[in-house]
Design a protein around this motif. Structure first.
Motif, mmCIF file in Angstrom:
data_model
loop_
_atom_site.group_PDB
_atom_site.id
_atom_site.type_symbol
_atom_site.label_atom_id
_atom_site.label_comp_id
_atom_site.label_asym_id
_atom_site.label_seq_id
_atom_site.Cartn_x
_atom_site.Cartn_y
_atom_site.Cartn_z
ATOM 1 N N GLN A 1 16.488 -102.259 77.318
ATOM 2 C CA GLN A 1 15.044 -102.522 77.336
ATOM 3 C C GLN A 1 14.694 -103.680 76.406
ATOM 4 N N GLU A 2 15.359 -103.737 75.240
ATOM 5 C CA GLU A 2 15.122 -104.846 74.322
ATOM 6 C C GLU A 2 15.527 -106.169 74.968
ATOM 7 N N GLU B 1 19.467 -101.785 85.448
ATOM 8 C CA GLU B 1 18.405 -102.251 84.548
ATOM 9 C C GLU B 1 18.283 -103.772 84.545
ATOM 10 N N LYS C 1 15.724 -106.813 78.229
ATOM 11 C CA LYS C 1 14.819 -107.117 79.337
ATOM 12 C C LYS C 1 13.536 -107.777 78.828
ATOM 13 N N SER C 2 13.050 -107.316 77.707
ATOM 14 C CA SER C 2 11.857 -107.929 77.121
ATOM 15 C C SER C 2 12.112 -109.387 76.752
ATOM 16 N N HIS D 1 21.270 -101.105 69.626
ATOM 17 C CA HIS D 1 20.346 -100.000 69.399
ATOM 18 C C HIS D 1 21.119 -98.768 68.933
ATOM 19 N N TYR E 1 20.528 -97.563 77.126
ATOM 20 C CA TYR E 1 19.260 -97.767 77.849
ATOM 21 C C TYR E 1 18.251 -98.521 76.969
ATOM 22 N N TYR E 2 18.118 -98.111 75.720
ATOM 23 C CA TYR E 2 17.139 -98.754 74.847
ATOM 24 C C TYR E 2 17.559 -100.172 74.480
#
Length: 777
Positions: A555-556, A513, A558-559, A617, A551-552
């Motif tokens: 994603q935070e 990721e 990566k943003s 998360h 995973y979530y």
């Protein structure tokens, strides 16, 4: 700024060796028994040799008089300590108070009576032998059916009988299904008591600091945060002053989810002596006092049409609970009810569970926890039905599977199977083993007196425990990802892996990721002072729920990484490629390491963005996941000895998306080993007086390396729609699929002799006697 970016190799799906293994195989890992502290004392527990008795007298003076002994505590000292907790509740449940030390009675062999504390473990052990206890023996009952019979001695005198609870569940119209059936087959099926036997026995180090009013507890636990919360509640210690550390855990298999009397007892002792205290279980204690698994006596009735269409199932479960209720004891047989239809389409069921107290150690979760019992039962019944109909057992299974386009599939027990292609693993396994050729070989061999069997199981399981309303301990999981200024990545997971390999698989997910090297990722777990609150590892939930939380969180991050990259590139038209942020028009890029450094020393912050790169998360799943698969076993039975040889073992499992096929295969192999143990060798045997006759490895047979067959393991992949990783879970699959395939194979080998059913374990003596009797059970 760079103008070219190379996307790194994808790691998810690759066979990467476990990053945990070097410390394990070199002996440098730290287990509870490796913990040493200044001033540490040692505890040894005096245990009852009787299964049922009154304590008429207790003389601790001979122990206290020994040099090095600092204290001896008895039931009188701990009478005000709350009960060992059971968090699983059912309507009408009888829940006896489970004292950490026996009061005026003992209820099973190994029941703690007193604890001796000394400066040395050997002094403590010798002093424990010096404690004098006068017992008045009482009638005991160790068999659950005998315990429920009229006139059986009451285990707990406050109740007139030994029924702890009854539980009923039904779906559809089972009576109509049975009226319309052309054939009904019935069978009593047992799933014997098993001893989990983790390589590392349980252990506790408790360190109470009175001046700080704080406790640090090291425990070989599968759920350290849960243990912390329960101990905080029991002893009134603020949770922010109570630290639980699960160091290396040498196997659990469910037996280390529980909070035990010894966890509470060491906390009490450390508070009383104001010193750190260690207790480590002996192997004999492990057999006697750590929870056992299984302990079912089940009565099945399966209704079907003459063409093989299954219509409905009736099930009565008698669950041997033991003398007390541990953390999840009453819930385990209800999981059997949930999975009683197996992979089959019929929508009519009726189930009754009776929980029986016995003078034995309590039962609780053991690898599979209710699902192996359910799968063993329904898969045996399918073979019995096939024999009754003179129908090929593979054909019967294939006829009753739901089709792939029928998912999510609603079951008669109220579940929604997430995704599946149940025929594919079975067909794959049958093709791999050469099923048609084997049937021809079997027919020819019987003419020569050979006993060749082909058995199969098509299993499904409920995994990824799993939505909070359905679980007594909470069903979500947590993850924190922290990127250091140097660009190195630290993951803190609320799951508590102890052999499942998440230090590797979680690093694979994060490396993919974020586009970083896997060696730049560290995974931390098991320390409640470092890791945000988590639920723990059990029920094949670690990756399906903990991995999804990770995973979530990624994603935070990566943003946020893109925001910092956009600021440095002075453009919002950017994308994240291989760990770098790339300007889409020019191809210019900013490296991951530069962004990490800038995030902690920003000359210019992106709008509405805080410094640093940390994300946490908590993920609550909307449903369980439902792995499935098929195991096919080819056996040869020796007429002269009753020995069973496994010629082929083919396992085709579907656990959704594979993160690391090497680790998945390892989980399947380990599960199969424990399934073979139950099928062929293992059994916890109590005599009529409640004495455990199989209380050490000289009497309790577990599979050794030379007893294991070559396992031909492969996989199909049906992603789960429940989580974005598509994973389902695999930690218990091998155990669940194994035992019915083995028993079906041996019954098949002996079927022409008139054998219809065999209960586990299939010992050579049992098989030899059956052959000598001409197959008459």
């Amino acid at each position: 700024m760079a103008t070219t970016t190379v996307k790194p190799e994808t790691l998810v799906g690759k066979r990467i060796r476990r990053r945990e293994d070097p410390r394990l195989i070199t002996g440098t890992a730290t287990y509870v028994d490796d913990i040493k502290m200044p001033g540490m004392h040692h505890a040894c527990i005096v245990r009852s040799p009787q299964a049922a008795a009154r304590i008429k007298g207790l003389n601790i003076k001979p122990a206290l008089d020994r040099p090095g002994v600092v204290a001896v505590f008895t039931g009188e000292d701990v009478k005000d300590v709350p009960s060992v907790p059971c968090v699983a509740q059912l309507p009408g449940l009888r829940q006896p108070h489970h004292h950490v030390l026996a009061q005026d009675r003992v209820y099973f062999v190994g029941h703690p009576v007193a604890v001796v504390v000394a400066t040395d473990r050997y002094i403590a052990a010798d002093a424990a032998d010096a404690v004098e206890v006068d017992y008045e023996e009482l009638p005991a009952v160790a068999d659950p059916e005998k315990a429920l019979a009229a006139g059986a001695p009451a285990i707990h005198p406050q109740w007139p009988d030994n029924t702890a609870f009854t539980f009923h569940q039904e779906g559809g119209d089972v009576e109509k299904a049975f009226r319309e059936a052309d054939v009904i087959v019935k069978q009593r099926i047992t799933s014997q008591r098993l001893v989990p036997n983790a390589m590392e026995t349980r252990g506790v180090v408790a360190d109470w600091r009175a001046a700080e009013r704080s406790l640090t507890l090291y425990s070989s636990s599968q759920a350290p945060h849960l243990l912390r919360s329960l101990l905080a509640s029991i002893f009134g210690i603020p949770e922010n002053r109570l630290r639980v550390v699960a160091p290396e855990v040498g196997g659990g298999f469910g037996s280390k989810i529980d909070i035990y009397a010894e966890d509470m007892l060491m906390t009490f002792v450390s508070q009383r002596i104001n010193k750190p205290v260690k207790w480590v279980e002996s192997r004999r204690e492990n057999f006697l006092c750590t929870i056992h698994g299984r302990g079912h006596v089940d009565y099945y009735e399966l209704a079907a049409k003459r063409d093989g269409t299954m219509l409905g199932l009736k099930l009565k479960i008698i669950q041997d609970l033991g003398a007390y209720l541990q953390l999840l004891t009453p819930a385990i047989p209800t999981l059997s009810v949930l999975m009683m239809p197996g992979l089959y389409k019929f929508k009519n069921i009726s189930a009754d569970v009776i929980g029986a107290f016995t003078n034995c150690v309590p039962t609780d979760a053991y690898r599979g926890a209710g699902r192996p019992e359910a799968t063993h039962g329904i898969e045996r019944m399918v073979d019995i039905l096939a024999a009754e109909l003179k129908m090929d057992p593979a054909e019967l299974r294939l006829k009753n599977f739901p089709a792939p386009d029928e998912f999510p599939f609603a079951t008669a027990t109220g579940l929604a199977y997430d995704s599946g292609n149940y025929a594919l693993p079975l067909k794959t396994a049958l093709d791999e083993v050469g099923y048609a050729d084997l049937r021809r070989e079997q027919k020819q061999g019987r003419e020569q007196g050979k006993l060749l069997g082909i058995g199969m199981s098509a299993y499904g399981e409920i995994c990824a425990f799993g939505p909070t309303p359905a679980t007594p301990t909470g069903g979500w999981e947590s993850a924190t990802v922290k990127i250091e200024p140097s660009g190195k990545v630290t993951i803190m997971t609320g799951a508590s892996p102890h052999g499942q390999g998440e230090e590797t698989t979680f690093a694979q997910i994060a490396a993919d990721e974020l586009g970083v090297d896997i060696d730049d990722v560290v995974v931390l777990h098991g320390d409640t002072s470092l890791v945000q609150y988590g639920i723990g590892t059990f029920g094949s939930r670690g990756t399906a729920i903990g991995g999804t939380a990770l995973y979530y969180a990624l994603q935070e991050l990566k943003s946020k990484i893109k925001k910092f990259g956009a600021t440095l590139l002075e453009s919002d038209e950017v994308s994240l490629v291989g760990g770098s942020v790339v300007h889409e028009a020019s191809g210019k890029s900013v490296s991951f390491s530069k962004i990490a450094a800038e995030a902690y020393r920003p000359m210019k912050l992106p709008p509405n963005t805080q410094p640093g790169l940390v994300a946490t998360h908590f993920w609550e799943p909307p449903n369980f996941t439902f792995p499935f698969g098929a195991h096919v076993v080819v056996t040869e039975v020796d007429r002269d000895t009753g020995q069973i040889a496994i010629r082929r073992y083919v396992a085709v499992d579907d656990c959704g998306k594979l993160i690391n096929p090497l680790i998945v295969s390892g989980q399947v192999h380990g599960g199969v080993a424990q399934g073979l143990g139950q099928a062929l060798w293992e059994q916890a045997v109590y005599d009529d007086n409640g004495q455990l006759l199989t209380g050490e490895f000289t009497d309790y047979a577990i599979p050794r390396a030379h007893m294991m067959p070559w396992i031909e393991s492969s996989h199909t992949e049906t992603p789960s729609p429940v989580n974005p990783l598509g994973v389902k879970g695999v930690g218990e699959a091998g155990t669940i699929g194994c035992s019915p395939a083995v028993v079906n194979s041996v019954v098949d080998a002996l079927s022409h002799l008139g054998v219809r059913h065999l209960d586990m374990p299939l010992t050579p003596e049992k098989i030899w006697k059956l052959i000598q009797a001409g197959g008459r059970a």
